[in-house]
Motif scaffolding. Structure first.
Motif, PDB file in Angstrom:
ATOM      1  N   CYS A  11     -12.380  67.480 -40.195  1.00  0.00           N
ATOM      2  CA  CYS A  11     -11.897  68.518 -41.095  1.00  0.00           C
ATOM      3  C   CYS A  11     -11.556  67.897 -42.457  1.00  0.00           C
ATOM      4  CB  CYS A  11     -10.667  69.167 -40.472  1.00  0.00           C
ATOM      5  SG  CYS A  11      -9.857  70.320 -41.570  1.00  0.00           S
ATOM      6  N   VAL A  13      -9.651  69.055 -44.627  1.00  0.00           N
ATOM      7  CA  VAL A  13      -8.275  69.387 -45.012  1.00  0.00           C
ATOM      8  C   VAL A  13      -7.281  68.449 -44.315  1.00  0.00           C
ATOM      9  CG1 VAL A  13      -6.532  71.210 -45.118  1.00  0.00           C
ATOM     10  CG2 VAL A  13      -8.971  71.784 -45.340  1.00  0.00           C
ATOM     11  N   CYS A  14      -7.416  68.329 -42.987  1.00  0.00           N
ATOM     12  CA  CYS A  14      -6.428  67.561 -42.223  1.00  0.00           C
ATOM     13  C   CYS A  14      -7.026  66.318 -41.565  1.00  0.00           C
ATOM     14  CB  CYS A  14      -5.786  68.452 -41.163  1.00  0.00           C
ATOM     15  SG  CYS A  14      -6.923  68.914 -39.847  1.00  0.00           S
ATOM     16  N   CYS A  29     -11.418  74.342 -37.171  1.00  0.00           N
ATOM     17  CA  CYS A  29     -10.238  73.482 -37.127  1.00  0.00           C
ATOM     18  C   CYS A  29      -9.073  74.340 -36.660  1.00  0.00           C
ATOM     19  CB  CYS A  29      -9.933  72.884 -38.498  1.00  0.00           C
ATOM     20  SG  CYS A  29      -8.408  71.918 -38.470  1.00  0.00           S
ATOM     21  N   ASP A  32      -5.751  73.976 -38.983  1.00  0.00           N
ATOM     22  CA  ASP A  32      -5.716  74.741 -40.236  1.00  0.00           C
ATOM     23  C   ASP A  32      -6.147  76.192 -40.060  1.00  0.00           C
ATOM     24  OD1 ASP A  32      -5.057  72.449 -41.878  1.00  0.00           O
ATOM     25  OD2 ASP A  32      -7.085  71.768 -41.485  1.00  0.00           O
TER      26      ASP A  32
HETATM   27 ZN   LIG Z   1      -8.045  70.799 -40.386  1.00  0.00          ZN
END
Ligand SMILES: [Zn+2]
Length: 60
Positions: A11, A13-14, A29, A32
């Motif tokens: 991911c 983002v994370c 994900c 998120d």
């Molecule tokens: Zn994520």
């Protein structure tokens, strides 16, 4: 999609693991609550291309 590819992508983002949903051609994900599209077998790991999952979709 190539499953070896799935093992190395994360991911954006994370940096967590993504779950590939073959039916929908999406990478999910759960942290998120985002679903990243897979277009022509190529994962589009861009936050602004992802859609936010509905609550019932993020359940196992
Ligand atoms: Zn994520």
């Amino acid at each position: 999609m190539d499953h070896r590819l799935l093992e190395i992508i994360a991911c954006p983002v994370c940096n967590g693991k993504l779950n590939y949903i073959q039916d929908k051609q999406e990478l999910i994900c759960k942290i998120d609550n985002l679903a990243f599209p897979v277009r022509d077998g190529i994962p589009v790991l861009l936050e602004n291309e992802a859609r936010v999952l509905a609550a019932e979709e993020s359940r196992p």
